[in-house]
Design a protein around this motif. Structure first.
Motif, PDB file in Angstrom:
ATOM      1  N   CYS A 176       0.243   6.073  13.044  1.00  0.00           N
ATOM      2  CA  CYS A 176      -0.654   6.900  12.754  1.00  0.00           C
ATOM      3  C   CYS A 176       0.171   7.821  12.203  1.00  0.00           C
ATOM      4  O   CYS A 176      -1.005   8.684  11.797  1.00  0.00           O
ATOM      5  N   ALA A 177       0.571   8.992  13.035  1.00  0.00           N
ATOM      6  CA  ALA A 177       0.977  10.185  13.074  1.00  0.00           C
ATOM      7  C   ALA A 177       1.215  10.281  11.771  1.00  0.00           C
ATOM      8  O   ALA A 177       1.103  10.906  11.417  1.00  0.00           O
ATOM      9  N   LEU A 178       2.678   9.491  11.690  1.00  0.00           N
ATOM     10  CA  LEU A 178       3.089   9.500  10.694  1.00  0.00           C
ATOM     11  C   LEU A 178       1.916   9.378   8.925  1.00  0.00           C
ATOM     12  O   LEU A 178       2.578  10.011   7.911  1.00  0.00           O
ATOM     13  N   TYR A 179       1.334   8.735   9.131  1.00  0.00           N
ATOM     14  CA  TYR A 179       0.070   8.550   7.753  1.00  0.00           C
ATOM     15  C   TYR A 179      -0.497   9.793   8.014  1.00  0.00           C
ATOM     16  O   TYR A 179      -0.869  10.548   7.216  1.00  0.00           O
ATOM     17  N   VAL A 180      -1.083  10.683   9.555  1.00  0.00           N
ATOM     18  CA  VAL A 180      -1.805  11.859   9.287  1.00  0.00           C
ATOM     19  C   VAL A 180      -0.917  13.149   8.076  1.00  0.00           C
ATOM     20  O   VAL A 180      -1.236  13.545   7.764  1.00  0.00           O
ATOM     21  N   ALA A 181       0.371  12.690   8.927  1.00  0.00           N
ATOM     22  CA  ALA A 181       1.266  13.729   8.327  1.00  0.00           C
ATOM     23  C   ALA A 181       1.274  13.666   7.672  1.00  0.00           C
ATOM     24  O   ALA A 181       1.181  14.284   6.052  1.00  0.00           O
ATOM     25  N   LEU A 182       1.521  12.530   6.260  1.00  0.00           N
ATOM     26  CA  LEU A 182       2.077  12.248   4.728  1.00  0.00           C
ATOM     27  C   LEU A 182       0.676  12.609   3.890  1.00  0.00           C
ATOM     28  O   LEU A 182       1.364  12.498   3.211  1.00  0.00           O
ATOM     29  N   VAL A 183      -0.617  12.438   4.806  1.00  0.00           N
ATOM     30  CA  VAL A 183      -2.295  12.290   3.850  1.00  0.00           C
ATOM     31  C   VAL A 183      -2.302  13.735   4.079  1.00  0.00           C
ATOM     32  O   VAL A 183      -2.899  14.496   2.271  1.00  0.00           O
ATOM     33  N   LEU A 184      -1.837  14.498   4.908  1.00  0.00           N
ATOM     34  CA  LEU A 184      -1.499  15.712   4.730  1.00  0.00           C
ATOM     35  C   LEU A 184      -1.364  16.366   3.380  1.00  0.00           C
ATOM     36  O   LEU A 184      -1.435  17.487   2.798  1.00  0.00           O
ATOM     37  N   THR A 185       0.226  16.206   3.834  1.00  0.00           N
ATOM     38  CA  THR A 185       1.374  16.392   1.920  1.00  0.00           C
ATOM     39  C   THR A 185       0.615  16.211   0.424  1.00  0.00           C
ATOM     40  O   THR A 185       0.917  17.018  -0.067  1.00  0.00           O
ATOM     41  N   ASP A 186      -0.544  14.979   0.947  1.00  0.00           N
ATOM     42  CA  ASP A 186      -0.171  14.463  -0.554  1.00  0.00           C
ATOM     43  C   ASP A 186      -1.202  13.174  -0.295  1.00  0.00           C
ATOM     44  O   ASP A 186      -1.265  12.065   0.400  1.00  0.00           O
ATOM     45  N   ARG A 187      -2.661  14.104  -0.595  1.00  0.00           N
ATOM     46  CA  ARG A 187      -3.839  13.028  -0.541  1.00  0.00           C
ATOM     47  C   ARG A 187      -3.953  11.520  -1.570  1.00  0.00           C
ATOM     48  O   ARG A 187      -4.419  10.059  -1.164  1.00  0.00           O
ATOM     49  N   SER A 188      -2.548  11.671  -2.347  1.00  0.00           N
ATOM     50  CA  SER A 188      -2.393   9.735  -2.736  1.00  0.00           C
ATOM     51  C   SER A 188      -2.231   9.097  -1.853  1.00  0.00           C
ATOM     52  O   SER A 188      -1.774   7.851  -2.494  1.00  0.00           O
ATOM     53  N   PHE A 189      -1.547   9.093  -0.749  1.00  0.00           N
ATOM     54  CA  PHE A 189      -1.602   8.271   0.025  1.00  0.00           C
ATOM     55  C   PHE A 189      -1.830   7.670   1.257  1.00  0.00           C
ATOM     56  O   PHE A 189      -1.701   7.232   1.671  1.00  0.00           O
ATOM     57  N   ASP A 190      -3.109   7.960   0.549  1.00  0.00           N
ATOM     58  CA  ASP A 190      -4.935   8.062   1.435  1.00  0.00           C
ATOM     59  C   ASP A 190      -4.536   6.508   1.452  1.00  0.00           C
ATOM     60  O   ASP A 190      -5.588   5.904   2.388  1.00  0.00           O
ATOM     61  N   CYS A 241       0.789  -1.448   0.185  1.00  0.00           N
ATOM     62  CA  CYS A 241       0.248   0.198   0.115  1.00  0.00           C
ATOM     63  C   CYS A 241       0.998   1.212   0.194  1.00  0.00           C
ATOM     64  O   CYS A 241       0.678   2.332  -1.247  1.00  0.00           O
ATOM     65  N   LEU A 242       2.187   0.892   0.670  1.00  0.00           N
ATOM     66  CA  LEU A 242       3.108   2.478   0.552  1.00  0.00           C
ATOM     67  C   LEU A 242       3.590   2.686  -0.685  1.00  0.00           C
ATOM     68  O   LEU A 242       3.444   3.680  -1.314  1.00  0.00           O
ATOM     69  N   ALA A 243       3.537   1.636  -1.512  1.00  0.00           N
ATOM     70  CA  ALA A 243       4.144   1.403  -2.335  1.00  0.00           C
ATOM     71  C   ALA A 243       3.507   1.879  -3.669  1.00  0.00           C
ATOM     72  O   ALA A 243       3.328   2.924  -4.911  1.00  0.00           O
ATOM     73  N   LEU A 244       2.094   1.055  -3.942  1.00  0.00           N
ATOM     74  CA  LEU A 244       1.135   2.229  -4.654  1.00  0.00           C
ATOM     75  C   LEU A 244       0.871   3.553  -4.654  1.00  0.00           C
ATOM     76  O   LEU A 244       0.557   4.156  -4.975  1.00  0.00           O
ATOM     77  N   GLY A 245       1.121   3.829  -3.066  1.00  0.00           N
ATOM     78  CA  GLY A 245       0.611   5.412  -3.054  1.00  0.00           C
ATOM     79  C   GLY A 245       1.647   6.117  -3.346  1.00  0.00           C
ATOM     80  O   GLY A 245       1.274   7.347  -4.175  1.00  0.00           O
ATOM     81  N   LEU A 246       2.779   6.280  -3.726  1.00  0.00           N
ATOM     82  CA  LEU A 246       4.045   6.611  -3.698  1.00  0.00           C
ATOM     83  C   LEU A 246       3.386   6.448  -5.909  1.00  0.00           C
ATOM     84  O   LEU A 246       4.183   7.482  -6.200  1.00  0.00           O
ATOM     85  N   ILE A 247       3.338   5.623  -6.223  1.00  0.00           N
ATOM     86  CA  ILE A 247       3.104   5.168  -7.085  1.00  0.00           C
ATOM     87  C   ILE A 247       1.914   5.955  -8.403  1.00  0.00           C
ATOM     88  O   ILE A 247       2.229   6.753  -9.486  1.00  0.00           O
ATOM     89  N   LEU A 248       0.399   6.271  -6.802  1.00  0.00           N
ATOM     90  CA  LEU A 248      -0.235   6.919  -7.367  1.00  0.00           C
ATOM     91  C   LEU A 248      -0.015   8.150  -7.716  1.00  0.00           C
ATOM     92  O   LEU A 248      -0.259   9.361  -8.090  1.00  0.00           O
TER      93      LEU A 248
END
Length: 366
Positions: A74-88, A19-26
């Motif tokens: 979870c905190a890193l996930y929130v920070a990542l999605v706030l910077t790039d919604r593709s990583f949702d 899923c992490l790799a898919l978010g990067l691809i998206l």
């Protein structure tokens, strides 16, 4: 941890990274590429999961420190999605981690926390209609957890039934073969002893002493076989603690083999699960047996160490040693390794020709 549990654990870890790799691809597909800050957060998230979760399977299920590691992810996930919604999309790999890292009922709380992180990252908490979606998502996550728990309990029940059936089969085999064979050995030794002439000859005295030791050893093994029929648990542990049982085994072995054997206990002894105690005792017995067969040692040292999160057993001899990498090196290491893995432990061997052998069995005790 059995083979199937290890495979499922491996699959959930792979799902997280997929899923992490898919978010990067998206993210790459939607724009020229992810922002540098997104790459840094994604790399930190992957590294944190790999170092603190994947590489520490013996800590899975403990509220401390796994709750902290889940909160960081979870905190890193929130920070990542706030910077790039593709990583949702990472949420699909993060949500099962709560059931991997925590035990019931904390796993349900962890799964709900991941859902709350999703709504916080998407900025849905200010939307009045999002409350129903949040409740439905949390209910779905808990329902999935209950289903998984039910399946795991059924699997554990089926495993227990299989173990009981296998124990019954082994009990029949022990009764029909090993116990009867030892009884025959004792009978033959007693007949040979009675047929010998008087004790005036020194050579005959030595022979009688060895026959007596053989009879004692055979009787001990016969009692062990009969106890195994009843409980399939090492006999010395029925009337003594592990450290006392080790001392008895070492003393009896030293008398039989005429080799010095010492037992040392470090740390504060504490009760261990029956399967763990049995594995440690069997490993010591197997190690001593290997020394008698192969090592030509003059001294053996057994050390039992109690630590906060594990218990270790070390068996060292000053014998001829061997090359652990050589094929057919023997020493019963395969059987000892299987017993160790059966209780979630590990077995390591350090040896070289002419330098003795050191066996170390480590078993988590948390």
């Amino acid at each position: 941890m059995n083979v199937w549990e290890a495979r499922w654990l491996h699959a959930f870890h792979l799902l997280f990274y997929a899923c992490l790799a898919l978010g990067l691809i998206l993210s790459i597909g939607e724009r020229a590429g992810p922002a540098p800050v997104s790459l840094v957060v994604a790399a930190l998230m992957a590294g944190w999961h790999g170092f603190f979760v994947v590489r520490r399977p013996h800590l899975l299920g403990r509220l401390h420190p796994m709750a902290l590691h889940l909160a960081v992810l979870c905190a890193l996930y929130v920070a990542l999605v706030l910077t790039d919604r593709s990583f949702d999309v990472i949420i699909f790999g993060l949500m099962p981690q709560a059931y991997v890292m925590l035990r019931t009922p904390w796993s349900y709380a962890g799964a709900v926390a991941t859902i709350l992180c999703t709504f916080a990252a998407r900025d849905y908490l200010d939307d009045p209609g999002a409350l129903w979606r949040l409740a439905g998502s949390c209910g779905l996550v808990v329902a999935i957890g209950l289903f998984v728990t039910y399946v795991m309990r059924q699997s554990a029940h089926n495993k227990t039934v299989g173990v009981l059936e296998e124990r019954a089969r082994l009990a029949r085999e022990i009764h029909d073969t090993l116990a009867q064979g030892l009884s025959g050995i004792i009978t033959q030794l007693e007949a040979a002893e009675q047929a010998m002439p008087g004790q005036g000859d020194p050579d005959l005295t030595s022979v009688r002493r060895r026959i007596t030791l053989a009879k004692e050893l055979a009787r001990d093994n016969l009692r062990e076989a009969r106890r195994s029929v009843d409980a399939l648990r090492p006999g010395p542990l029925e009337e003594a603690r592990l450290e006392e049982a080790l001392a008895q085994v070492a003393q009896r072995w030293a008398q039989t083999c005429e080799v010095s054997a010492t037992v040392t206990v470090d740390g504060t002894p504490r009760p261990l699960a029956g399967e763990v105690s049995g594995t440690l005792l069997r490993a010591a017995q197997e190690g001593l047996s290997n020394v008698a067969k192969h090592a030509q040692a003059g001294r053996v040292a057994i050390t039992l160490t109690y630590m906060d999160d594990e218990v270790t057993l070390d068996v060292f001899d000053d014998g001829t040693g061997f090359d652990p990498r050589a094929r057919g090196s023997g020493y019963g290491l395969a059987a000892m390794g299987e017993r160790a893995r059966g209780v979630g432990g590990t077995l390591t061997v350090e040896s070289a020709p002419g330098e003795g052998t050191a066996l170390c069995l480590r078993i988590p005790s948390g």
